[in-house]
Motif scaffolding. Structure first.
Motif, mmCIF file in Angstrom:
data_model
loop_
_atom_site.group_PDB
_atom_site.id
_atom_site.type_symbol
_atom_site.label_atom_id
_atom_site.label_comp_id
_atom_site.label_asym_id
_atom_site.label_seq_id
_atom_site.Cartn_x
_atom_site.Cartn_y
_atom_site.Cartn_z
ATOM 1 N N GLU A 202 36.063 49.881 28.223
ATOM 2 C CA GLU A 202 36.310 51.181 28.269
ATOM 3 C C GLU A 202 35.071 51.876 29.251
ATOM 4 O OE1 GLU A 202 38.764 53.130 27.911
ATOM 5 O OE2 GLU A 202 40.014 51.909 26.706
ATOM 6 N N ASN A 203 34.063 51.366 28.660
ATOM 7 C CA ASN A 203 32.770 51.733 29.519
ATOM 8 C C ASN A 203 31.949 50.590 30.036
ATOM 9 O OD1 ASN A 203 32.713 54.645 28.153
ATOM 10 N ND2 ASN A 203 33.120 53.000 26.311
ATOM 11 N N LEU A 204 32.539 50.293 31.452
ATOM 12 C CA LEU A 204 31.770 49.455 32.268
ATOM 13 C C LEU A 204 30.633 49.444 32.598
ATOM 14 C CD1 LEU A 204 34.625 48.252 34.646
ATOM 15 C CD2 LEU A 204 33.864 46.946 32.747
ATOM 16 N N SER A 205 29.743 48.343 32.360
ATOM 17 C CA SER A 205 28.445 48.490 32.585
ATOM 18 C C SER A 205 28.335 48.308 34.222
ATOM 19 C CB SER A 205 27.575 47.457 32.054
ATOM 20 O OG SER A 205 28.000 46.145 32.343
ATOM 21 N N ASP A 206 26.970 48.242 34.813
ATOM 22 C CA ASP A 206 26.901 48.181 36.184
ATOM 23 C C ASP A 206 26.880 46.535 36.405
ATOM 24 O OD1 ASP A 206 26.827 50.621 36.774
ATOM 25 O OD2 ASP A 206 24.771 51.027 36.510
ATOM 26 N N ASP A 207 26.909 45.677 35.546
ATOM 27 C CA ASP A 207 26.898 44.134 35.560
ATOM 28 C C ASP A 207 27.759 43.768 36.660
ATOM 29 O OD1 ASP A 207 24.676 43.215 33.691
ATOM 30 O OD2 ASP A 207 26.345 44.429 32.244
ATOM 31 N N PHE A 208 27.373 42.859 37.674
ATOM 32 C CA PHE A 208 28.288 42.379 38.579
ATOM 33 C C PHE A 208 29.366 41.329 38.138
ATOM 34 C CE2 PHE A 208 28.907 39.190 42.442
ATOM 35 C CZ PHE A 208 29.992 40.274 43.100
ATOM 36 N N ASP A 221 45.914 44.163 24.384
ATOM 37 C CA ASP A 221 44.966 45.502 24.604
ATOM 38 C C ASP A 221 44.079 45.053 25.555
ATOM 39 O OD1 ASP A 221 46.644 47.188 22.943
ATOM 40 O OD2 ASP A 221 45.139 46.914 21.357
ATOM 41 N N ILE A 222 43.281 43.873 25.748
ATOM 42 C CA ILE A 222 42.552 43.458 26.351
ATOM 43 C C ILE A 222 42.880 43.280 27.671
ATOM 44 C CG2 ILE A 222 40.725 41.588 26.987
ATOM 45 C CD1 ILE A 222 39.909 41.638 24.086
ATOM 46 N N ARG A 223 44.239 42.267 27.633
ATOM 47 C CA ARG A 223 44.846 42.008 28.683
ATOM 48 C C ARG A 223 45.566 43.159 29.858
ATOM 49 N NH1 ARG A 223 50.967 40.795 27.592
ATOM 50 N NH2 ARG A 223 50.811 42.808 27.573
ATOM 51 N N ASP A 224 45.828 44.404 29.062
ATOM 52 C CA ASP A 224 46.181 45.396 29.831
ATOM 53 C C ASP A 224 45.093 46.435 30.202
ATOM 54 O OD1 ASP A 224 48.745 44.573 28.917
ATOM 55 O OD2 ASP A 224 48.850 46.330 27.214
ATOM 56 N N LYS A 225 44.050 46.266 29.699
ATOM 57 C CA LYS A 225 42.783 47.047 30.153
ATOM 58 C C LYS A 225 42.225 46.258 31.346
ATOM 59 C CE LYS A 225 39.983 50.144 30.059
ATOM 60 N NZ LYS A 225 40.350 51.654 30.504
ATOM 61 N N LEU A 226 42.407 44.990 31.296
ATOM 62 C CA LEU A 226 41.890 44.113 32.448
ATOM 63 C C LEU A 226 42.717 44.166 33.563
ATOM 64 C CD1 LEU A 226 40.580 40.747 30.934
ATOM 65 C CD2 LEU A 226 39.069 42.486 32.074
ATOM 66 N N SER A 227 44.048 44.439 33.520
ATOM 67 C CA SER A 227 45.215 44.528 34.574
ATOM 68 C C SER A 227 44.587 46.108 34.901
ATOM 69 C CB SER A 227 46.343 44.310 33.731
ATOM 70 O OG SER A 227 47.263 44.618 34.838
ATOM 71 N N PHE A 228 44.335 46.955 34.082
ATOM 72 C CA PHE A 228 44.297 48.222 34.781
ATOM 73 C C PHE A 228 43.086 48.482 35.751
ATOM 74 C CE2 PHE A 228 42.141 52.492 33.990
ATOM 75 C CZ PHE A 228 43.086 53.382 34.387
ATOM 76 N N GLU A 234 38.054 48.176 40.089
ATOM 77 C CA GLU A 234 36.836 47.838 39.498
ATOM 78 C C GLU A 234 36.491 46.421 39.490
ATOM 79 O OE1 GLU A 234 34.596 50.186 38.670
ATOM 80 O OE2 GLU A 234 36.020 51.917 38.737
ATOM 81 N N ILE A 235 37.468 45.488 39.282
ATOM 82 C CA ILE A 235 37.331 44.302 39.530
ATOM 83 C C ILE A 235 38.120 43.824 40.572
ATOM 84 C CG2 ILE A 235 37.812 41.966 38.153
ATOM 85 C CD1 ILE A 235 37.449 43.420 35.396
ATOM 86 N N GLY A 236 37.575 42.935 41.661
ATOM 87 C CA GLY A 236 38.254 42.482 42.813
ATOM 88 C C GLY A 236 38.231 41.070 42.888
ATOM 89 N N MET A 237 37.610 40.319 42.030
ATOM 90 C CA MET A 237 37.832 38.913 41.887
ATOM 91 C C MET A 237 37.832 38.500 40.619
ATOM 92 S SD MET A 237 35.154 35.990 43.755
ATOM 93 C CE MET A 237 35.368 36.439 45.342
ATOM 94 N N VAL A 238 38.755 37.484 40.403
ATOM 95 C CA VAL A 238 38.772 36.612 38.973
ATOM 96 C C VAL A 238 38.733 35.040 39.426
ATOM 97 C CG1 VAL A 238 40.385 36.077 37.289
ATOM 98 C CG2 VAL A 238 40.264 38.512 38.251
ATOM 99 N N ALA A 239 37.925 34.491 38.678
ATOM 100 C CA ALA A 239 37.852 33.066 38.810
ATOM 101 C C ALA A 239 38.084 32.543 37.385
ATOM 102 C CB ALA A 239 36.315 32.608 39.310
#
Length: 580
Positions: A202-208, A221-228, A234-239
């Motif tokens: 909910e409150n993303l840090s600046d960590d890359f 809830d976590i799945r939905d938040k990551l999808s959002f 805010e997240i452009g790459m997933v490994a």
């Protein structure tokens, strides 16, 4: 035949012709490319498919891998003009400019992997264990930093989160955070609760780099938040590390991963096929290589598997076709291709069960066979347990019978392992010991107490696992590390070991390869002895045979294009064979 390479660049168009040299025009690039004469097709086919450009009949080869071209054309002579093979490697590294945040200079083959990733939005990084997939992903993400904002690392194994923290700190100046983690009052990093993970999102840090484990996605809830966050860019790459963990598309985590659709996707695993071809479906679907609407799981299963009338897989087919589909989205290098690592030396240490242990084993085997014979009788149906559980019980009796009979005194494998370990340590070596079960691991820790063993099992707190690994790697008084195959056998670097002992075999060859490659990877400077303990005239011998079959299947689909062959499933008939 003579090949003359002229000019100062790294991309030279080399025309291979029978009967003499052809002059070359050089172009500044990172690759060496050449077209081939029809007379050389049979030779050229020996080269890795990832280099082939079918539309132009050209092979684009990283200059540093030109030695493989020479190997394929070894009966011809080569000469160079204005350069040399070593110079090609040197220029290749000079021309590669890593992001400023990177601390580590990658190996030439890692440069190739990074460049491959820069050309593909979604791909499988299938390098064999020990070739530094983590470094390649860290640098690839750093190259795309301005575009992706953040990179999410999903660990297929829980304890790998801390390994990623260490690797990012070692190879990069970028910041990283395990989602939900906190520093406790004692100053130690601890895992957070689901509530704390959601709070972090909910409150993303600046960590890359954001790091989590695959089990986290089981929470809707976590799945939905990551999808959002992915949709908001805010997240452009997933490994996904150890991506075979998502093989079951019907599991909670297997379904959840299909909700995450960033611009860039990387699946990472040195063992893409763990057990059977259908294990590839969910991963290939996530990477976009399969469209669910055009090819369902049912379609995929029937295309590559022989299925009986009950829907059970009884064999495999069209392996060459599946291999081609996999290779189209995968870059995979094997250690014998790119590293001059010392060899693995395999051996089997046979032991004989005697006395109480042998009597208990035979009694248990007889009881299992009697249960199978009674299976058709209605009054006895409730007594039949899961066949695999019965088989595993028998396997445990060869490794650590005290699991079921604590008062038993004899244990043939433990006695032999003590002899091997004492001999190795006297020679100044360090030893890794694996077992499928935690009970023999804990038992051996007490037997080897004087050697200050490190220990890693599924019950070990995830924050302490890397501490135990570091103890083994850096503490000269710690001579042994003991762990379960599922936990210690994946993701860790244990290059201080010269000997790896398997108390028992896992069910798949892929898991065994992963485990032994904890010692056989970048940084290994001596040959590695791989010793498998087998109780003579027991189920151990049959399991070893099954592993060879499964290893061949994985090789056929992932690394080769051999003719079709059918490998049967572990059905009742095969179980009876195991007990014979």
């Amino acid at each position: 035949m003579v090949i003359i390479i002229e000019g100062g660049g790294l991309n030279m168009t080399v025309s291979i012709r029978l009967g003499g040299p052809t002059k070359i025009t050089a172009k500044e690039s990172l690759y060496l490319s050449f077209s081939y004469d029809p007379n050389l097709v049979s030779i050229v086919k020996t080269l890795p498919k990832r280099w082939y450009h079918g539309d132009s009949k050209e092979w684009e080869v990283p200059a540093t891998d030109f030695h493989l071209v020479k190997k394929g054309l070894k009966r011809y002579s080569f000469t160079y003009a204005n350069t040399s093979e070593k110079e090609l490697e040197k220029r290749h590294q000079t021309l590669f400019v890593a992001p400023k945040s990177c601390k580590t200079t990658p190996y030439p083959y890692q440069i190739e992997g990074i460049q491959f990733g820069l050309k593909h939005d979604a791909f499988l990084l299938g390098d064999e264990p020990g070739l530094g997939k983590t470094l390649q992903v860290i640098q690839l993400a750093s190259f795309r930093k301005k575009e992706i904002n953040r990179c999410l690392i999903i660990c297929g194994i829980n304890g790998l989160k801390y390994n990623w923290l260490d690797e990012i700190a070692r190879h990069s100046t970028e910041t990283a955070k395990i989602i939900g983690s906190r520093i406790n009052r004692k100053g130690k990093l601890v895992e957070g609760t689901t509530k704390e993970r959601l709070a972090d999102l909910e409150n993303l840090s600046d960590d890359f780099f954001l790091i989590t484990n695959i089990e986290t996605l089981r929470n809707d809830d976590i799945r939905d938040k990551l999808s959002f966050l992915i949709k908001k860019k805010e997240i452009g790459m997933v490994a996904i590390d150890e991506a075979h963990a998502i093989k079951n598309g019907r599991s909670k985590q297997g379904k959840a991963i299909r909700w995450l659709h960033p611009k860039y996707k990387i699946a990472m695993t040195g063992t893409p096929l763990i057990n059977k071809p259908v294990d590839l479906y969910n991963m290939m679907n996530w990477l976009g290589a399969i469209s669910y609407h055009k090819e369902t799981y049912h379609d995929f299963k029937h295309r590559y598997c022989y299925v009986d009338r009950f829907g059970s897989i009884i064999g495999y087919k069209n392996k060459k076709e599946l291999a081609n589909r996999l290779q189209a989205i995968m870059i995979r290098r094997k250690k014998d291709e790119v590293l001059g690592l010392p060899e693995k030396i395999y051996s089997t240490s046979y032991v004989e069960l005697t006395g109480e242990q042998l009597s208990l084993y035979e009694k248990t085997k007889k009881g299992i066979l009697e249960r199978f014979d009674q299976k058709g009788k209605k009054e006895d149906e409730k007594k039949i347990e899961n066949p695999l559980e019965l088989i595993n019980r028998l396997r445990q009796l060869t490794t650590y019978p005290q699991t079921f009979h604590p008062t038993l005194t004899s244990n043939a494998k433990s006695a032999r392992v003590l002899e091997i370990v004492e001999e190795k340590i006297e020679n100044g070596e360090k030893v890794i010991i694996f077992s499928h079960w935690k009970e023999p691991v804990l038992h051996l820790r007490s037997l080897l107490y004087s050697y200050q063993p490190a220990i890693v099992t599924g019950d070990s707190p995830t924050s302490s696992r890397q501490v135990e690994v570091k103890k083994f790697q850096e503490n000269d008084s710690c001579h042994v590390i003991i762990g379960t195959i599922d936990t210690l056998g994946t993701g860790y670097t244990l290059t201080k070991a010269q000997t790896v002992i398997f108390l028992d075999n896992p069910w798949t060859s892929a898991k065994k390869t992963q485990a032994e490659d904890r010692a056989h990877r970048i940084g290994t400077d001596s040959s590695i002895n791989i010793i498998t303990m087998i109780a003579k005239n027991t189920i151990d011998e049959k399991i070893a045979h099954l592993l060879e079959e499964k290893a061949q299947l994985a090789h056929d689909i992932v690394d080769s294009e051999k003719d079709e062959q059918i490998i049967g499933k572990l059905d009742e008939e095969k179980i009876k064979w195991l007990l014979s």
